[in-house]
Motif scaffolding. Structure first.
Motif, PDB file in Angstrom:
ATOM      1  N   ASP A  22       0.839  -1.206   0.000  1.00  9.09           N
ATOM      2  CA  ASP A  22       0.000   0.000   0.000  1.00  9.09           C
ATOM      3  C   ASP A  22       0.869   1.249   0.000  1.00  9.09           C
ATOM      4  O   ASP A  22       1.937   1.288   0.623  1.00  9.09           O
ATOM      5  N   ARG A  23       0.419   2.262  -0.728  1.00 11.66           N
ATOM      6  CA  ARG A  23       1.129   3.536  -0.777  1.00 11.66           C
ATOM      7  C   ARG A  23       0.158   4.674  -0.458  1.00 11.66           C
ATOM      8  O   ARG A  23      -1.060   4.525  -0.589  1.00 11.66           O
ATOM      9  N   THR A  24       0.712   5.808  -0.058  1.00 11.64           N
ATOM     10  CA  THR A  24      -0.096   6.911   0.477  1.00 11.64           C
ATOM     11  C   THR A  24       0.204   8.206  -0.257  1.00 11.64           C
ATOM     12  O   THR A  24       1.358   8.478  -0.608  1.00 11.64           O
TER      13      THR A  24
ATOM     14  N   ASP B 108      12.796   4.105  -5.167  1.00 11.17           N
ATOM     15  CA  ASP B 108      13.209   4.249  -3.772  1.00 11.17           C
ATOM     16  C   ASP B 108      12.048   3.915  -2.853  1.00 11.17           C
ATOM     17  O   ASP B 108      10.926   4.405  -3.030  1.00 11.17           O
ATOM     18  N   LEU B 109      12.352   3.066  -1.859  1.00 12.90           N
ATOM     19  CA  LEU B 109      11.311   2.673  -0.905  1.00 12.90           C
ATOM     20  C   LEU B 109      10.987   3.830   0.019  1.00 12.90           C
ATOM     21  O   LEU B 109      11.851   4.405   0.667  1.00 12.90           O
ATOM     22  N   GLN B 110       9.725   4.175   0.090  1.00 17.85           N
ATOM     23  CA  GLN B 110       9.235   5.143   1.075  1.00 17.85           C
ATOM     24  C   GLN B 110       7.785   4.819   1.344  1.00 17.85           C
ATOM     25  O   GLN B 110       6.966   4.820   0.434  1.00 17.85           O
ATOM     26  N   ARG B 111       7.465   4.497   2.584  1.00 20.92           N
ATOM     27  CA  ARG B 111       6.107   4.117   2.938  1.00 20.92           C
ATOM     28  C   ARG B 111       5.719   4.803   4.242  1.00 20.92           C
ATOM     29  O   ARG B 111       6.471   4.781   5.223  1.00 20.92           O
ATOM     30  N   LEU B 112       4.538   5.409   4.258  1.00 18.38           N
ATOM     31  CA  LEU B 112       4.007   5.980   5.495  1.00 18.38           C
ATOM     32  C   LEU B 112       3.506   4.828   6.368  1.00 18.38           C
ATOM     33  O   LEU B 112       2.585   4.110   5.987  1.00 18.38           O
TER      34      LEU B 112
ATOM     35  N   LEU C  13       5.460   8.817  10.702  1.00 18.55           N
ATOM     36  CA  LEU C  13       6.491   7.787  10.834  1.00 18.55           C
ATOM     37  C   LEU C  13       6.631   7.120   9.474  1.00 18.55           C
ATOM     38  O   LEU C  13       5.724   6.425   9.007  1.00 18.55           O
ATOM     39  N   VAL C  14       7.778   7.345   8.824  1.00 17.67           N
ATOM     40  CA  VAL C  14       7.982   6.914   7.440  1.00 17.67           C
ATOM     41  C   VAL C  14       9.063   5.853   7.405  1.00 17.67           C
ATOM     42  O   VAL C  14      10.147   6.018   7.984  1.00 17.67           O
TER      43      VAL C  14
END
Length: 806
Positions: free
Chosen positions: A747-749, A767-771, A786-787
């Protein structure tokens, strides 16, 4: 002489029937008039007399028959009206059929009773009132005869727990022939109970003062209704209404216990409850009298707290029973030994109290009063938990000693204290920050047996740590029966405490640390800074080492984030400075959170043993039980490390874009346009012309969104969490065929500002970035994100100056 008017012959009835004397006088008079007449006149007189008598007798008989008929008809009507009156008083629905034959101006009033309805009609009426019907719960084995219907309502300006319970209704099947012969079941409303959630101050009071009470009373919503299954006290049905509030990493549950009395047909709110550990009330056999009790678990950490309620009769017509708590305030026996046992139980020494009560019961030949047995069983329930805790293998000496002292194992706790200097220093920290729970236990134990050596030793240790060595020695020397050997032994224990060193590293704030964790196999002592440099870094059974790379921490004044460019500890006493600044001298525990494949969180408690600062990277060394091995799955978030006081999670309840459109139609039109452009920008959907609003609403209307103020401007932002399946459906693909990168299947935000501008996105290419979560930090007004990044976690807050999350 004037002629007299003719007299009318009155109608003869039973009451005015001519008697024999009257007839004789009439005949005699006529005979006198006919003395000179012919025999014909005599015969006429006789005939007239006979006719008069016959006519009088016939009229009299007919009158009696009419009277009896009228009497019997009147009696039947009176009985019919009486029966209808009784039905009208006790069950007006039974006479509702009369309204069909009566004119409108004389309709029978049914008061609060409504005409029976089908379940579909009931649900339709609720929908018209903007209310939400819940799942029906049966009141007996046949749900078609009667059921409980929860009624919910959407909260205004809601961000979380938006559907709250507002009413409970009980419906019973109509038994009238008119409705019983129908193909569908008809029900009438038997009773109802309005519901308002408990005050927030009541709910958070279970945290023992860890949260500040608010001046304004706020009702927290009740969101679920459950029937207690299994054997419960009868007759009647018991229900649990509850909600949940997130407080830090803990989920506090709260609610009401409601009872339905089938004899009186009423709903009764019997109990308000709150549980800081998230446990729901349960019916359990505690006292052994054959009837189950309602047990509420309010245990916090290692401190057991159970409330047990018994069902007791009450001499009230509408409320024949009540829930009565078993308490230890008033001893059930007038016995000094029994009273002493209850005294130490109230201080928290459950196991010693229970052992003492078993001896007292044996003295009473195994028989105690019902009230005394109930108090003993309540103490036994607490003792079972403290025994289990004391027999566990703990990650740190301080935890082990705490579990032992709570269970009254004074000697075993002293063995752990004497095992190593490191143990002594760590336990000294525990005693220094203790909030009287150990102090109260030692005071109670000394009150009962002031000469017990192990208890005297712990009392002296607490005195020295909290009030100084002079107070401890003065108290020891004042004990009348202490021997020279015992005095020397306890003073030797006191010498193990380095009070000066402990006080220098004592923190004024709890540890608030967030970081990324990974297991390691080898540890070199010289690479790490400990509070006590002479101690060895060792593991106990079933423990492994963890290395925590700190992402952010609170130093008592502000939050610092990695990389720690401006964090310059002194060159001397670096270890003491770090332990104090990080707050781990008084709070060495850290939680390791892992996500299982099913999405469930699993929390493991570890103990911080050492600190390391190299360049701009700050690391912690912790020891704890082994975490699950499947945490390396790329589809699952990385393991997260955080201390108990670090974050307070904020979880707004999601709604769909379609529901948001009903609240803000114009705003949603702009949001959908901005969202589609963003997806095109990151090549998630084909470029070109933006679809019409109707097309986008059809495709995106069921996507979940959260509404919350993240920029501290009193205007909410829109948070959209987008699954891989949702993206695939836009492109008419399957999630597996959408891309080779497995990270894209998470899931992405996207976060849109109140001006519908993208201020945060997880769509950042490779690039991995997930909330991961939204959190509230101490000392910070705005919320934080918090990421999860490629290698660690980071906390990002809104910068008013730069208009972005940093």
């Amino acid at each position: 002489m004037q002629n007299r008017p003719r007299k009318l012959t009155p109608k003869i009835s039973k009451e005015n029937k001519p008697h024999a004397g009257m007839v004789k006088r009439v005949v005699k008079k006529r005979r006198k008039k006919l003395k000179r007449g012919s025999w014909l006149s005599s015969m006429l007189v006789m005939s007239t007399t006979v006719t008069e008598r016959s006519r009088s007798r016939s009229v009299s008989q007919r009158s009696v028959g009419y009277a009896y008929a009228i009497l019997f008809s009147s009696a039947s009507l009176i009985m019919a009206f009486a029966w209808i009156s009784v039905l009208f008083i006790f069950n007006p629905d039974q006479v509702s059929w009369l309204n069909k034959i009566l004119p409108a101006w004389i309709q029978i009033p049914l008061g609060n009773h409504e005409r029976p309805q089908t379940l579909k009609q009931i649900q339709l009426d609720l929908s018209r009132k903007n209310q939400i019907f819940g799942e029906t719960l049966p009141l007996n084995q046949n749900v078609k005869n009667s059921f409980l219907l929860p009624v919910f309502q959407q909260r205004a300006n809601c961000q979380s727990d938006c559907e709250e319970l507002v009413e409970l209704r009980v419906y019973e099947r109509s038994e009238e022939l008119e409705f019983k012969s129908q193909s569908e079941n008809y029900y009438y409303l038997a009773t109802q109970l309005p519901v308002t959630g408990p005050d927030e101050s009541f709910v958070i009071s279970s945290l023992d003062g860890t949260s500040e009470l608010q001046d304004i009373s706020i009702s927290l919503p009740l969101t679920e209704v459950q029937r207690f299954e299994g054997a419960t006290p009868s007759p009647g049905v018991w229900f649990d209404l509850h909600g949940q509030r997130q407080q830090g990493t803990a989920a506090i549950r709260y609610g009401y216990v409601v009872y339905y009395n089938p004899e009186r047909r009423n709903l009764l709110q019997m109990l308000s409850w709150t549980s800081p550990n998230g446990q729901l009330p349960k019916w359990r056999q505690v006292t052994g009298d054959g009837t189950k009790e309602l047990v509420l678990d309010q245990t916090v950490d290692l401190e057991p707290h159970f409330q047990v309620y018994q069902v007791k009769p009450l001499k009230l017509f509408l409320k024949p029973i009540q829930l009565e708590a078993i308490t230890l305030e008033s001893p059930a026996l007038k016995d000094s030994a029994y009273q002493n046992a209850l005294s130490i139980a109230r201080s928290g020494l459950w196991t010693p109290a229970f052992e003492w009560l078993k001896f007292i019961k044996k003295q009473h030949k195994g028989v105690l009063s019902e009230a005394a047995q109930a108090q003993m069983d309540l103490i036994r329930l607490h003792s079972q938990l403290t025994k289990t805790q004391a027999e566990k293998i703990w990650a740190s000496p301080s935890q082990e000693v705490l579990a032992d002292l709570i269970d009254g194992r004074w000697g075993k706790a002293l063995q752990v204290f004497e095992a190593s200097p490191h143990n002594a220093q760590e336990i000294a920290t525990l005693l220094k920050v203790d909030k009287k729970r150990l102090w109260n236990r030692t005071v109670a134990a000394l009150r009962v047996n002031p000469d017990r050596l192990e208890v005297q030793a712990w009392f002296a240790l607490i005195l020295k740590v909290q009030q100084g060595e002079e107070h401890a020695n003065s108290w020891l020397k004042a004990q009348p029966k202490i021997t020279k050997d015992n005095l020397a032994y306890i003073q030797g224990l006191l010498a193990r405490l380095n009070i000066e060193g402990t006080s220098q590293i004592s923190s004024t704030h709890p540890s608030q640390i967030v970081g990324t964790v990974q297991p390691i196999t080898q540890v070199t002592n010289t690479d790490w800074l400990q509070a006590n440099s002479s101690a060895d870094l060792k593991l106990t059974d079933n423990q492994v080492w963890y290395q925590v790379e700190v992402s952010a921490f609170y130093d008592g004044k502000r939050w610092l984030n990695s990389p720690f460019d401006n964090f310059n500890p002194p060159k001397t006493d670096t270890a003491k400075f770090l332990w104090k600044t990080l707050g781990i001298s008084s709070d060495p525990e850290i939680q390791i959170v892992v996500w299982l494949p099913n999405g469930e969180q699993q929390i493991t408690i570890a103990a911080i043993k050492a600190v390391q600062l190299r360049g701009k990277v700050l690391r912690l060394l912790a020891a704890g039980p082994k975490i699950p091995e499947n945490q390396n799955d790329v589809l699952q978030p990385k393991p997260l490390a955080l201390t108990n006081a670090a974050l307070e999670w904020v979880q707004p309840s999601p709604i769909t874009l379609r529901e948001l459109y009903q609240q803000n139609p114009q705003g949603v039109k702009v949001i959908l346009s901005s969202l589609w452009k963003s997806l095109q920008q990151f090549d998630e959907v084909p470029g070109g012309a933006i679809p019409s609003f109707e097309q986008m609403q059809e495709k995106l209307g069921d996507w979940p969104v959260q509404v919350i103020d993240l920029t501290n401007n009193a205007r909410p932002e829109i948070i959209l969490t987008i699954s891989a399946g949702a993206i695939a459906s836009l492109n008419q693909l399957t999630p597996e065929s959408q891309g080779e990168n497995p990270e894209q299947r998470r899931d992405r935000t996207i976060i849109l500002s109140d001006r519908n501008e993208v201020i945060y996105t997880d769509f950042t290419g490779n690039d991995l970035q997930r909330l991961s979560a939204i959190a509230k930090l101490s000392g910070v007004q705005s919320l934080a994100l918090l990421v999860e990044n490629a290698h660690n976690y980071s906390l990002r807050r809104w910068s008013e100056k730069n208009q972005r999350f940093e």
